[in-house]
Design a protein around this motif. Structure first.
Motif, mmCIF file in Angstrom:
data_model
loop_
_atom_site.group_PDB
_atom_site.id
_atom_site.type_symbol
_atom_site.label_atom_id
_atom_site.label_comp_id
_atom_site.label_asym_id
_atom_site.label_seq_id
_atom_site.Cartn_x
_atom_site.Cartn_y
_atom_site.Cartn_z
ATOM 1 N N GLU A 5 0.785 -1.038 0.035
ATOM 2 C CA GLU A 5 0.004 0.043 0.035
ATOM 3 C C GLU A 5 0.810 1.145 0.085
ATOM 4 O O GLU A 5 0.444 2.387 -0.495
ATOM 5 C CB GLU A 5 -1.052 -0.002 1.132
ATOM 6 C CG GLU A 5 -2.148 -1.042 1.045
ATOM 7 C CD GLU A 5 -2.912 -1.387 2.302
ATOM 8 O OE1 GLU A 5 -3.930 -1.679 2.281
ATOM 9 O OE2 GLU A 5 -2.206 -0.983 3.466
ATOM 10 N N TYR A 20 0.742 4.023 -2.956
ATOM 11 C CA TYR A 20 0.283 5.421 -2.861
ATOM 12 C C TYR A 20 1.072 6.146 -3.737
ATOM 13 O O TYR A 20 0.707 7.058 -4.335
ATOM 14 C CB TYR A 20 0.582 5.617 -1.445
ATOM 15 C CG TYR A 20 -0.058 6.903 -0.896
ATOM 16 C CD1 TYR A 20 -1.126 7.478 -1.147
ATOM 17 C CD2 TYR A 20 0.609 7.651 -0.281
ATOM 18 C CE1 TYR A 20 -1.543 8.877 -0.701
ATOM 19 C CE2 TYR A 20 0.536 8.919 0.333
ATOM 20 C CZ TYR A 20 -0.497 9.552 0.086
ATOM 21 O OH TYR A 20 -1.023 10.816 0.452
ATOM 22 N N PHE A 21 2.542 6.058 -3.625
ATOM 23 C CA PHE A 21 3.508 6.745 -4.204
ATOM 24 C C PHE A 21 3.308 6.748 -5.724
ATOM 25 O O PHE A 21 3.497 7.731 -6.314
ATOM 26 C CB PHE A 21 4.745 6.351 -3.586
ATOM 27 C CG PHE A 21 5.128 7.209 -2.565
ATOM 28 C CD1 PHE A 21 5.473 8.587 -2.185
ATOM 29 C CD2 PHE A 21 4.833 6.600 -0.977
ATOM 30 C CE1 PHE A 21 5.438 9.349 -1.292
ATOM 31 C CE2 PHE A 21 4.756 7.222 -0.028
ATOM 32 C CZ PHE A 21 5.390 8.694 0.141
ATOM 33 N N GLU A 45 0.571 6.077 -7.554
ATOM 34 C CA GLU A 45 -0.617 6.683 -7.992
ATOM 35 C C GLU A 45 -0.101 8.238 -7.855
ATOM 36 O O GLU A 45 -0.578 8.944 -8.792
ATOM 37 C CB GLU A 45 -1.571 6.421 -6.959
ATOM 38 C CG GLU A 45 -2.264 5.205 -7.160
ATOM 39 C CD GLU A 45 -3.197 4.818 -6.273
ATOM 40 O OE1 GLU A 45 -4.144 3.824 -6.398
ATOM 41 O OE2 GLU A 45 -3.195 5.312 -5.205
ATOM 42 N N LEU A 46 0.646 8.700 -6.633
ATOM 43 C CA LEU A 46 0.962 10.414 -6.790
ATOM 44 C C LEU A 46 1.633 10.661 -7.663
ATOM 45 O O LEU A 46 1.722 11.892 -8.136
ATOM 46 C CB LEU A 46 1.079 10.487 -5.171
ATOM 47 C CG LEU A 46 0.547 10.690 -4.204
ATOM 48 C CD1 LEU A 46 0.685 11.075 -2.806
ATOM 49 C CD2 LEU A 46 -0.746 11.419 -4.421
ATOM 50 N N SER A 47 2.604 9.778 -8.164
ATOM 51 C CA SER A 47 3.721 9.857 -9.074
ATOM 52 C C SER A 47 3.283 10.075 -10.686
ATOM 53 O O SER A 47 4.013 10.259 -11.446
ATOM 54 C CB SER A 47 4.919 9.193 -9.073
ATOM 55 O OG SER A 47 5.318 9.206 -7.529
ATOM 56 N N VAL A 84 1.695 7.174 -12.207
ATOM 57 C CA VAL A 84 1.658 6.071 -13.041
ATOM 58 C C VAL A 84 0.096 5.883 -13.374
ATOM 59 O O VAL A 84 -0.636 6.064 -12.329
ATOM 60 C CB VAL A 84 1.989 4.954 -12.053
ATOM 61 C CG1 VAL A 84 2.028 3.593 -12.754
ATOM 62 C CG2 VAL A 84 3.588 5.149 -11.672
ATOM 63 N N ASP A 136 -3.247 4.382 -14.208
ATOM 64 C CA ASP A 136 -4.212 3.532 -13.348
ATOM 65 C C ASP A 136 -3.977 1.941 -13.976
ATOM 66 O O ASP A 136 -3.884 1.326 -12.917
ATOM 67 C CB ASP A 136 -5.563 3.915 -13.672
ATOM 68 C CG ASP A 136 -6.145 5.122 -12.923
ATOM 69 O OD1 ASP A 136 -5.189 5.388 -11.916
ATOM 70 O OD2 ASP A 136 -7.184 5.693 -12.990
#
Lengths: 374, 240
Positions: free
Chosen positions: B97, B101-102, B104-106, B108, B110
């Motif tokens: 997880e 999280y990182f 998604e924030l970076s 990448v 979906d």
């Protein structure tokens, strides 16, 4: 906006795995009904309790029956004034032409007994006077030349219930909105620095404003859940208990809607504020120290309703955050109506407060010192 | 010569009353391990923080793969991964997880997040503890999470700021191996350390900072010069 959702989901996941926050919400949901049940039992006990009247002299005919029926037990003492200090609740000396009463106002039992005694004596005197007039062939109605017939415009018992709610509900709403999300807010701000995850988070290409907004939204939601859990459990408990005189209390749909609206506005503002304070702190404990004054600042306006129940302020007062929410909610509960201008001013004021706190939080969240001090 | 991935030009920075950087310039290339060396307080961490846009320079400029850190900070962050000695992870999230999280924030995509996360978990041999909460992981395992989150978006520039200072011998060796492997993949690896033995073994080129200024720069062998070890050259430079 996708990033906002990512941060929100992650924060919620962490919050829901945090025992501190869950315990705070659980305790709030349990504490409120517990307090209400205790209040209910104490008030019922006070209303039905028998108090002792220490007396000397000859009891007027029939008075002993009246006193007994009102929960006042007569006990013969040698010195009623001395006995009223500790031995009995009220001391009375019956003399042929007057009655001397002795009681200590610092004792709560003595105050209740005094009130009951005064009521009984008033009724006894009126009945005696009426009987004397009737014996002389005079209409006893003469003693009451202008009879008053009272027509309450609303249920007095309901009004008593509303008065009770109008104090408790704003108080619980404000304290729970603040405390329910406090742990989550500090964990999400000061906690990031303490765990040393902040730098990695700020290294992502996601704009910091969205990261912060995601955090604020999650703290706002958890604050609302905490407040609604506490108020919901309180209202549920109120359906099971009754206050003095069998008063049952319920919240009108209008007041419920107003309460939820105010809760949303307050939660948004408090979330931004506590996150800003948390951002100033190096660790969770320091964040708690910074947040402590907030308790006093927020509880003070709620207390105004207790000390000045008839406080009817001008519209300008509704610009003062928190106080305005307390006043609007009080009016909605007591009068079951909303003064729309007051609600509009309150909403604008709370939204402006929220925005101000949000900008302050964003400014603190984006300053270099945040990382350098880490 | 490989293309410059990171170009630092006459960088200056003051923190509080302390002038931390006094006009430093350096260049790190793709496909090399570039050592940023110096004693504590020399300005290494501040330089790295400016490169990755966490701090803004007072003067001078930094370009990462052609993107200026002032005018295009988000483009820079998309292309940089940073591993520090502070292996802070979210304790109530699992290793997977944390990395997701990182990712998604970076940014990448979906559809690629799970694939990318699985790839780094395998690459760093993390499968056995991927679903364990981070609070129960060892320091070495947490360091792997920290590396994984820094590389999950496949950045072209990797920066390591004293990455082994809190680790035992085995975990330190894994970090060193990872840096070598990343160089082999054509990444620009910037390695900030005061452990000169590690730097000498790993770095293709080094820059030595002292009191906010560059005192030596060039291929590691050139900077060592006639000295037996890089440490001797370093001591001579900083004690001048």
């Amino acid at each position: 906006m996708k990033a906002l959702g990512i941060v929100f989901r992650k924060e919620m996941r962490e919050i829901l795995r945090d025992r501190r926050t869950l315990m705070a919400i659980g305790l709030a949901a349990l504490a409120t009904p517990t307090v209400l049940i205790v209040i209910s039992q104490v008030s019922t006990k006070t209303a039905t309790q028998t108090y002792t009247v220490g007396y000397a002299g000859e009891i007027p005919v029939g008075l002993d029956t009246l006193l007994s029926a009102t929960g006042l037990k007569l006990e013969s003492v040698t010195d009623p004034a001395e006995a009223a200090k500790h031995q009995v609740d009220v001391g009375v000396v019956f003399q042929p032409t007057q009655i001397d009463e002795y009681y200590d106002p610092t004792r709560q039992g003595a105050q209740v007994a005094d009130t009951r005694l005064q009521t009984v004596l008033g009724q006894y005197n009126a009945a005696k006077a009426a009987a004397a007039l009737q014996q002389k062939g005079i209409d006893p109605g003469l003693l009451n030349p202008v009879p008053v017939k009272v027509h309450p415009l609303s249920s007095p018992t309901q009004a008593a219930g509303n008065a009770f709610l109008s104090f408790f509900l704003p108080y619980i709403l404000i304290t729970m909105v603040l405390t329910g999300g406090l742990s989550a807010a500090l964990d999400s701000s000061a906690g990031e620095r303490e765990r040393k995850t902040l730098e990695s988070l700020l290294l992502t290409p996601t704009p910091r404003s969205r990261i912060l907004l995601g955090k604020i939204l999650s703290v706002t939601l958890i604050s609302l859940i905490a407040a609604i859990a506490a108020i919901g459990s309180m209202l549920l408990a109120l359906t099971q208990v009754s206050l003095v005189g069998g008063t049952h209390i319920y919240l009108s749909p209008l007041a419920a809607v107003v309460m939820v609206w105010l809760a949303v506005l307050l939660a948004g503002s408090f979330s931004s504020l506590t996150l800003a304070l948390g951002t100033l702190a190096k660790n969770f404990r320091q964040g708690q120290a910074y947040s402590t004054p907030l308790y006093f600042i927020t509880i003070f306006p709620a207390s105004i309703i207790l000390f000045i129940p008839d406080f009817n302020p001008s519209l300008a007062y509704y610009l003062i955050p928190i106080l305005n929410a307390v006043l609007v909610l009080r009016d909605a509960i007591v009068h079951n109506s909303v003064a729309w201008p007051a609600l509009a001013v309150t909403s604008v004021s709370l939204v402006a407060t929220g925005l101000f706190c949000w900008f302050a939080a964003l400014r603190l969240f984006t300053r270099e010192a945040l990382l350098v001090r880490s | 010569m490989s293309p410059a991935a990171v170009k630092v030009d006459r960088l200056e920075k003051t923190l509080g009353k302390n002038k931390v950087l006094r006009g430093i310039s350096l260049q790190a290339n793709s496909g090399e391990i570039f050592g940023l060396l110096g004693p504590n307080g020399a300005g290494k961490t501040t330089t790295l923080r400016i490169i990755c846009t966490l701090l803004a320079p007072d003067a001078g400029s930094v370009e990462v793969l052609g993107f200026d850190t002032r005018s295009a900070p988000e483009d820079v962050r998309r292309r940089v991964g940073v591993v520090t000695a502070d292996i802070g992870v979210y304790p109530r999230l699992s290793a997977r997880e944390n990395i997701t999280y990182f990712a998604e924030l970076s940014g990448v995509l979906d559809g690629e997040v799970n694939q990318r996360v699985d790839a780094v978990l395998n690459r760093l041999d993390m499968a056995s503890f991927a679903n364990q909460r981070a609070e129960s992981l060892s320091s070495g395992q947490k360091q792997k999470v920290a590396i994984a989150r820094a590389i999950v978006h496949d950045p072209a520039v990797l920066m390591f700021d004293e990455p082994t200072s809190n680790l035992d011998v085995l975990a330190s060796r894994e970090i060193r191996n990872f840096m070598v492997e990343s160089r082999g993949r054509g990444k620009c690896v910037i390695f900030s350390t005061h452990v000169l033995h590690d730097a000498e073994r790993l770095c293709d080129r080094v820059t030595i900072l002292h009191e906010g200024s560059v005192v030596a720069t060039g291929p590691t062998a050139d900077v060592r010069g006639a000295h037996r070890e890089l440490e001797d050259a370093f001591l001579e430079l900083v004690e001048k």
